[in-house]
Design an enzyme around this catalytic site. Structure first.
Site, PDB file in Angstrom:
ATOM      1  N   SER A 140       0.832  -1.212   0.000  1.00  0.00           N
ATOM      2  CA  SER A 140       0.000   0.000   0.000  1.00  0.00           C
ATOM      3  C   SER A 140       0.869   1.266   0.000  1.00  0.00           C
ATOM      4  CB  SER A 140      -0.971   0.008   1.188  1.00  0.00           C
ATOM      5  OG  SER A 140      -0.282   0.096   2.404  1.00  0.00           O
ATOM      6  N   HIS A 173       8.191   3.346   9.048  1.00  0.00           N
ATOM      7  CA  HIS A 173       7.965   2.438  10.179  1.00  0.00           C
ATOM      8  C   HIS A 173       6.785   2.949  11.019  1.00  0.00           C
ATOM      9  CE1 HIS A 173       8.965  -0.519  13.226  1.00  0.00           C
ATOM     10  NE2 HIS A 173       8.727   0.417  14.123  1.00  0.00           N
TER      11      HIS A 173
HETATM   12  C1  GRF Z   1       3.677  -0.568   6.883  1.00  0.00           C
HETATM   13  O1  GRF Z   1       2.939  -0.404   8.063  1.00  0.00           O
HETATM   14  C2  GRF Z   1       5.108  -0.148   7.112  1.00  0.00           C
HETATM   15  O2  GRF Z   1       5.247   0.886   8.017  1.00  0.00           O
HETATM   16  C3  GRF Z   1       5.709  -1.400   7.689  1.00  0.00           C
HETATM   17  O3  GRF Z   1       5.093  -2.462   6.994  1.00  0.00           O
HETATM   18  C4  GRF Z   1       3.805  -2.040   6.534  1.00  0.00           C
HETATM   19  C5  GRF Z   1       3.797  -2.296   5.051  1.00  0.00           C
HETATM   20  O4  GRF Z   1       2.577  -2.061   4.439  1.00  0.00           O
HETATM   21  N1  GRF Z   1       7.154  -1.350   7.569  1.00  0.00           N
HETATM   22  P1  GRF Z   1       2.469  -2.038   2.833  1.00  0.00           P
HETATM   23  O5  GRF Z   1       3.127  -3.299   2.297  1.00  0.00           O
HETATM   24  O6  GRF Z   1       3.144  -0.794   2.334  1.00  0.00           O
HETATM   25  O7  GRF Z   1       0.995  -2.036   2.582  1.00  0.00           O
END
Ligand code: GRF
Length: 179
Positions: A11, A101
């Site tokens: 996402s 993060h």
């Molecule tokens: C996000 O919450 C990011 O902060 C963490 O992993 C999740 C990844 O989500 N490192 P996506 O794959 O970008 O939907």
């Protein structure tokens, strides 16, 4: 040009695509993930660099760095990338690798940051965009934004909304600085 490393849903990759940022390659450590479909739908070259296909992590990282370099990439964004990077990779893009993060680092590093914040009963958690070094969710902070824990039922969605807003903003600024 930007390279995006992914492992799953993608996402944040989608937010970068929607922001119109110049993404020249998407690398995933896992095959068959939604992030790869998003790259394909946007017409962005993508490749899987699965650890199982390599003798060790270092060789995988060298291959991945070579592929990104070939594609003209000089800024690497970790968007939900769940593997640690070896020095073999980090040294190829000095001060040019950023991660998003879901906590206010240095609080709650690691893969369960949102659950950890809920369990710790803090009033506020948030989102951090930071440079990447050898540590787990370590490296200099570029931008942070707090997110209140309550209402808990919507915390995950509210954190993701902040990620999807501030990651493209920071990446856009870094692109301008790299030039
Ligand atoms: C996000 O919450 C990011 O902060 C963490 O992993 C999740 C990844 O989500 N490192 P996506 O794959 O970008 O939907």
């Amino acid at each position: 040009m930007i390279g995006v490393l992914v492992s799953g849903e993608g996402s944040n990759l989608q937010a970068l695509i929607d922001a119109g940022l110049p993404i020249a390659g998407v690398a995933s450590n896992r095959p068959g993930v939604r992030a790869l479909e998003r790259a394909a739908a946007a017409g962005i070259p993508a490749r899987v660099f699965a650890l199982e296909d390599y003798r060790d992590r270092e060789r995988r990282d060298v291959d991945m760095a070579d592929w990104l370099t070939l594609r003209g990439i000089d800024l690497v964004v970790l968007a939900g990338y769940m593997h640690l990077l070896t020095p073999e990779f980090l040294d190829r893009f000095p001060d040019r690798i950023v991660n998003v993060h879901p906590s206010l680092l240095p609080e709650f590093p690691g893969a369960q940051a949102i659950d950890d914040a809920l369990e710790a009963n803090v009033a506020t958690t948030g989102v951090t965009v930071h440079f990447v070094d050898e540590g787990i969710d370590a490296g200099a902070v570029i931008r942070q934004e707090p997110v209140p824990i309550e209402p808990r039922e919507t915390l995950v969605d509210r954190i993701h909304a902040v990620e999807h807003r501030i990651l493209p903003e920071v990446v856009r600024e870094l692109c301008a600085a790299v030039r």
